[in-house]
Design a protein around this motif. Structure first.
Motif, short mmCIF file in Angstrom:
data_model
loop_
_atom_site.label_atom_id
_atom_site.label_comp_id
_atom_site.label_asym_id
_atom_site.label_seq_id
_atom_site.Cartn_x
_atom_site.Cartn_y
_atom_site.Cartn_z
N SER A 7 21.84 8.68 2.33
CA SER A 7 23.04 9.04 3.10
C SER A 7 24.28 8.57 2.36
O SER A 7 24.21 7.60 1.58
CB SER A 7 23.02 8.40 4.49
N THR A 8 25.40 9.24 2.57
CA THR A 8 26.70 8.73 2.11
C THR A 8 27.71 8.95 3.23
O THR A 8 27.65 9.97 3.93
CB THR A 8 27.22 9.43 0.83
N ASN A 9 28.59 7.98 3.38
CA ASN A 9 29.66 8.09 4.38
C ASN A 9 30.95 7.55 3.80
O ASN A 9 30.96 6.47 3.21
CB ASN A 9 29.32 7.26 5.64
N ARG A 10 32.03 8.28 3.99
CA ARG A 10 33.32 7.79 3.54
C ARG A 10 33.74 6.63 4.44
O ARG A 10 33.59 6.69 5.66
CB ARG A 10 34.36 8.91 3.62
N SER A 11 34.24 5.55 3.83
CA SER A 11 34.66 4.41 4.64
C SER A 11 35.72 3.61 3.90
O SER A 11 35.54 3.31 2.72
CB SER A 11 33.44 3.52 4.94
N HIS A 12 36.82 3.31 4.59
CA HIS A 12 37.93 2.56 3.98
C HIS A 12 38.32 3.15 2.62
O HIS A 12 38.60 2.42 1.68
CB HIS A 12 37.56 1.08 3.85
N GLY A 13 38.29 4.47 2.52
CA GLY A 13 38.71 5.15 1.28
C GLY A 13 37.64 5.18 0.21
O GLY A 13 37.81 5.85 -0.81
N GLY A 14 36.54 4.48 0.39
CA GLY A 14 35.45 4.49 -0.59
C GLY A 14 34.23 5.18 -0.01
O GLY A 14 34.33 5.96 0.94
N VAL A 15 33.07 4.90 -0.58
CA VAL A 15 31.83 5.55 -0.12
C VAL A 15 30.75 4.50 0.12
O VAL A 15 30.42 3.70 -0.76
CB VAL A 15 31.31 6.57 -1.17
N VAL A 31 14.56 0.78 -0.73
CA VAL A 31 15.83 1.33 -0.24
C VAL A 31 16.90 0.26 -0.42
O VAL A 31 16.63 -0.93 -0.18
CB VAL A 31 15.71 1.76 1.24
N PHE A 32 18.08 0.66 -0.86
CA PHE A 32 19.20 -0.30 -0.98
C PHE A 32 20.49 0.41 -0.62
O PHE A 32 20.55 1.65 -0.62
CB PHE A 32 19.27 -0.89 -2.41
#
Ligand SMILES: N[C@@H](CCC(=O)N[C@@H](CS)C(=O)NCC(=O)O)C(=O)O
Length: 281
Positions: A7-15, A31-32
């Protein structure tokens, strides 16, 4: 060394990402999570490794650690591995206890059957995972530091003491500082490394310091309302060892705080600032 994106989620301008790969060290899928802060194209960033405690996966700190705002502000990559191999063929605790086996790898390379085949968390966090993260994320390998919680605090301090040039800073929340002397550690080190206490010393922070390991200094927070403080954590043993060895230790006893992520998340940004200061340039 291919990794699969979970999964990837945008958060605080980063990923914020979660990734899976086939580990040679553990012989299992692992998994990490990795948070990459906003950064200029082509920039290489310092990295903070976070080792978690008993019962945790990468997810506990990723979801409850509240590290992303500070990492985005300070430009830090934050990596959180799992705490043990997992899978249907991986042996665990005979009684399914939470403090050994699955979720409780103790960051050692086991030598005892039946654990030696999969329980190679020392090699995983100090060798295999750094290569995988370096190959897939924009990190500056000259600027690494390490932190952890409880069993992961034990992992972070022992990894730093044995690799002082690789990890420029080390800190911990409620670490197990002398596993050879407390029930969690005695059970784990006996199970993974066998009964000879000599073999345990290189996985015991206090013993490593007694045996001459040096480090530039540690930041350690413990909660005074932590139920594990007196029987399992014993920060006073770290204090005595550091004083004797002239290792600078900032030990903060936080009144009213327990062992949980409510405690960790409260002081997370203090720790990240302390790391960022030491990862400059
Ligand atoms: N209360 C836990 C003891 C283990 C524990 O407190 N684990 C800590 C690390 S040593 C933790 O972070 N647990 C997961 C969480 O709080 O999200 C249990 O009995 O399962």
């Amino acid at each position: 060394m291919t990794i699969q994106t979970v999964s990837t989620n945008r958060s605080h301008g980063g990923v914020q990402g979660v990734y899976r790969h086939a580990s040679q060290a553990t012989g299992t899928d692992m998994v990490f999570s990795v948070y990459v802060p906003p950064h200029a194209d082509g920039a290489r960033l310092p990295v903070v490794w976070y080792l978690s405690g008993l019962t945790c996966t990468h997810a506990n700190v990723t979801e409850k650690g509240e590290f992303r705002r500070a990492c985005a502000e300070l430009g830090l990559i934050f990596v959180a591995p799992d705490t043990s191999p997992r899978g249907p063929d991986v042996p665990g605790d005979a009684n399914n206890a939470y403090d050994f086996g699955l979720g409780a790898g103790f960051y050692v390379d086991a030598t005892e059957a039946p654990f030696a085949r999969n329980y190679r968390m020392w090699s995983y966090v100090t060798d295999e995972l750094p290569k995988i993260v370096s190959g897939n994320f924009p990190l500056d390998a000259r600027r690494q530091s390490i932190m952890g919680h409880s069993m992961g605090g034990h992992g972070a301090l022992t990894v730093a003491l044995r690799n002082p040039h690789r990890y420029r800073a080390a800190s911990a929340f409620a670490p197990i500082v002398a596993p050879s002397q407390v029930p969690w550690g005695i059970k784990a080190l006996t199970g993974y490394l066998g009964p000879s206490k000599e073999a345990w010393r290189s996985h015991d922070t206090v013993a490593l310091i007694e045996d001459g390991a040096k480090y530039s200094g540690f930041l350690v927070d413990v909660g005074e309302a932590d139920n594990f403080l007196k029987e399992q954590l014993k920060p006073e043993l770290l204090q005595a060892a550091c004083t004797k060895a002239n290792i600078p230790l900032t030990l903060r006893r936080q009144p009213g705080y327990d062992h949980s992520y409510y405690f960790i998340s409260t002081f997370m940004s203090d720790h990240l600032r302390w790391h960022a200061e030491r990862l400059k340039g």
